[in-house]
Design an enzyme around this catalytic site. Structure first.
Site, PDB file in Angstrom:
ATOM      1  N   HIS A 129      -4.873   0.408  -6.206  1.00 46.27           N
ATOM      2  CA  HIS A 129      -4.428   1.261  -5.105  1.00 46.27           C
ATOM      3  C   HIS A 129      -2.912   1.211  -4.930  1.00 46.27           C
ATOM      4  CE1 HIS A 129      -5.333   2.621  -0.665  1.00 46.27           C
ATOM      5  NE2 HIS A 129      -4.447   3.388  -1.261  1.00 46.27           N
ATOM      6  N   HIS A 148       0.562   4.026  -4.506  1.00 43.91           N
ATOM      7  CA  HIS A 148       1.066   5.402  -4.400  1.00 43.91           C
ATOM      8  C   HIS A 148       2.565   5.400  -4.728  1.00 43.91           C
ATOM      9  CE1 HIS A 148      -2.662   6.461  -2.355  1.00 43.91           C
ATOM     10  NE2 HIS A 148      -2.445   5.548  -1.436  1.00 43.91           N
ATOM     11  N   SER A 199       0.128  10.024   2.200  1.00 48.24           N
ATOM     12  CA  SER A 199       0.473  10.676   3.469  1.00 48.24           C
ATOM     13  C   SER A 199       1.194  11.998   3.230  1.00 48.24           C
ATOM     14  CB  SER A 199       1.340   9.749   4.325  1.00 48.24           C
ATOM     15  OG  SER A 199       2.569   9.489   3.668  1.00 48.24           O
ATOM     16  N   HIS A 238      -9.565   9.199   0.260  1.00 49.34           N
ATOM     17  CA  HIS A 238      -8.273   8.898   0.906  1.00 49.34           C
ATOM     18  C   HIS A 238      -7.769  10.122   1.658  1.00 49.34           C
ATOM     19  CE1 HIS A 238      -4.613   6.845   1.777  1.00 49.34           C
ATOM     20  NE2 HIS A 238      -4.780   5.903   0.881  1.00 49.34           N
ATOM     21  N   TYR A 295      -6.601   6.729   8.574  1.00 43.87           N
ATOM     22  CA  TYR A 295      -7.018   6.156   7.288  1.00 43.87           C
ATOM     23  C   TYR A 295      -8.289   5.318   7.456  1.00 43.87           C
ATOM     24  CZ  TYR A 295      -2.572   7.172   4.786  1.00 43.87           C
ATOM     25  OH  TYR A 295      -1.495   7.780   4.169  1.00 43.87           O
ATOM     26  N   HIS A 306      -8.695   0.427   1.837  1.00 44.05           N
ATOM     27  CA  HIS A 306      -8.440  -0.327   3.067  1.00 44.05           C
ATOM     28  C   HIS A 306      -9.659  -1.192   3.391  1.00 44.05           C
ATOM     29  CE1 HIS A 306      -6.659   3.821   3.226  1.00 44.05           C
ATOM     30  NE2 HIS A 306      -5.603   3.059   3.006  1.00 44.05           N
ATOM     31  N   GLU A 323      -1.979  -1.405  -2.113  1.00 45.36           N
ATOM     32  CA  GLU A 323      -1.272  -0.255  -1.537  1.00 45.36           C
ATOM     33  C   GLU A 323       0.191  -0.581  -1.252  1.00 45.36           C
ATOM     34  OE1 GLU A 323      -3.238   1.800   1.722  1.00 45.36           O
ATOM     35  OE2 GLU A 323      -2.208   3.655   1.272  1.00 45.36           O
ATOM     36  N   ARG A 337       4.906  -2.700   5.495  1.00 49.23           N
ATOM     37  CA  ARG A 337       5.900  -3.166   4.531  1.00 49.23           C
ATOM     38  C   ARG A 337       6.605  -4.446   4.939  1.00 49.23           C
ATOM     39  NH1 ARG A 337       8.471   2.440   2.082  1.00 49.23           N
ATOM     40  NH2 ARG A 337       6.492   3.557   2.049  1.00 49.23           N
TER      41      ARG A 337
END
Lengths: 340, 340
Positions: free
Chosen positions: B6, B8, B72, B177, B193, B222, B283, B289
């Site tokens: 996972h 992006h 997103s 997703h 999500y 998730h 992710e 973050r």
């Protein structure tokens, strides 16, 4: 004592549900006769309570249930504001009679006559009637009266403030609880309920509601939705969004119940959430009524999960009793009056 | 090896996002010049990858990331079907170039050109282009292209069957997703999500999708939303709804990743979910973050949580590698071809 903060009258006499059916039929076809609430005798109420919630209180060993109308039947998305009001009053009156018959075993929590797009005036009036008139100690607030279309503003929006002002004035908390889903994407008890819990929590993280209402209190049911499992995510998001740490912000005003139907879930809940924020709840006889083949006990016999925790008696008493008495001061006052 | 299922491209060059802005401006005002995708040099891609995802792979010790466009930014609710298609192709082409530059470190997962109310023909064509043409190994499927209004049919509806037929034919799984939320009730990464994950799982419980498609596979990201925390609820609901036990039904075709950003959550996940259903994922660099002040490590450094589990090496290898190779057979084939 053991206070179950989350019970609905899911076993109400059939004539009550039939009133609702007649009411919705009349709404669809006003040429039909206008229905009136069912005439229900005390014995009917006694039977539905003694064989069900009261029997399970005794069997499972809880003392008092915060009791509200069946959540899935609130149906705020059905009918209109007037229909919602008369249905809500009938539901709350029935709860009032249960409490009157069994004052040691139940305390009242009201549903509100919400309706999509309607102002909150009727909800405020009904809350006051139930608390001052019927002695109720809290209410259920539906963040999505549309039943799965989520058309209302977030709970932090000023739209809700008049209701919050009344809650603060009366010193009663709200349980955030949606009703049935009319969106085929969302199974009511398997998705909509849990999603609403998660959604409400994140709205509180984003907002500043408790700056405006420092004493406003919410119980997020079903163990807080997805939140404890994703506690790291929420701590991290609060930080990224430059919100205060959760313990100094949302968790001063928000509480989770223990309606999590297996031991590992409850273990996680008490591992990550401060014990002062956890209220014992079962939602019996509710969404999940069967026996867990892995344990041989009912899924919703949540007392067993708390009993099994490696907590001392004082901590367990917080979950079972003292947190609820703090969050529901009108319950505490009643209990003090009764057992001085 | 450690496969992160996972990831992006959240760090794509700014000119890519600027193309999107120009595209949406042009959609709002067709008098503007029609934009074309950004011209991005290999060095730009190298810089955005090497300083970010690749640096973190090395630092945290993972080997290969299943890499898809920023979730997103999929924004299926913006523009129309044509806009969605040209944006999606640009996004997927960029992923294709990352994979081409770093074939040992990334494998491609595509977004689909979904659009509210649009048929799935364009998504099927784009899936085939990405898998057969660009060598991608999976796709991301948005169960709510409306961005928080949930107007599409449930994932078990026949509406989706043509896409599932293509997925089965190509032998690629989909990660369920959603994208951004345009409903103010739902914070994207804090509610939408997680709600979508929970919702999709319950749809699979209710439906009979895997009777019709026995080899169709979904990854619910998730950590499966709220599902593992409420595993007792889902086991109980499956029973109440007269569905087969979860292990013999949904869990033959559905897998959860490990994007749960604290140790207690991961501990719960591996305690209740069969290890064969868990795929390592982080992710990174994504929703959360920051550094967890409780541990001093990044919230999304999920490898640490797996490393800390009391599992033997064989079991950890299932989570880190072999489950992913089973769920993504085209990845397995690529890896076997590369390292015979």
């Amino acid at each position: 004592m053991i206070i179950d903060c989350h019970g609905h009258y899911t076993t109400a006499p059939a004539s009550h549900a039939q009133f609702r059916e007649r009411q919705l039929a009349w709404f669809a076809n006003p040429a039909l006769p206008a229905p009136t609430p069912a005439v229900i005798g005390d014995d009917e109420i006694r039977e539905t309570i003694e064989m069900n919630q009261l029997a399970l209180q005794r069997k499972r060993g809880s003392d008092l249930t915060l009791f509200s109308p069946r959540a899935s039947a609130m149906g705020h998305h059905e009918g209109d504001e007037t229909v919602s009001l008369s249905w809500t009053r009938a539901c709350n009156d029935l709860i009032g009679r249960v409490v009157e018959l069994y004052p040691d075993n139940f305390a009242g929590v009201c549903q509100l006559p919400q309706s999509p797009g309607a102002p909150l005036a009727a909800s405020i009036t009904e809350l006051e009637r139930c608390v001052r008139g019927l002695g109720f100690v809290g209410c259920n607030l539906n963040p999505d009266p549309s039943g799965g279309h989520w058309t209302a503003p977030p709970l932090t929006d000023r739209h809700w403030y008049p209701l919050y002002e009344k809650m603060v004035e009366l010193d009663v908390p709200a349980m955030v609880h949606v009703s049935a889903s009319c969106n085929p994407n969302f199974h009511a008890t398997g998705a909509h309920y849990i999603n609403a819990d998660t959604t409400a929590f994140m709205q509180f993280v984003q907002g500043d509601l408790f700056r405006d209402f420092p004493t406003l209190r919410f119980v997020i049911p079903h163990g807080g939705g997805a939140v404890p499992y994703h506690w790291g995510r929420y701590r991290g998001l609060a930080d990224m969004l430059k919100r205060p740490p959760l313990a100094e912000h949302v968790m001063r005003n928000v509480f989770f119940d223990t309606c999590v139907y297996h031991q590992p879930g409850i273990d996680l809940l008490v591992r990550v959430i401060d014990l002062g924020n956890i209220l014992f709840g079962s939602e019996m006889i509710g969404a999940v009524r069967g026996v867990d083949p892995e344990t041989g006990h009912y899924f919703d016999d949540t007392r067993r999960y708390i009993d099994a925790l490696a907590l001392d008696e004082r901590d367990k008493r917080r979950i079972f009793e003292s947190n609820a008495r703090r969050v529901y001061p009108r319950l505490d006052a009643r209990l003090k009056g009764r057992r001085p």
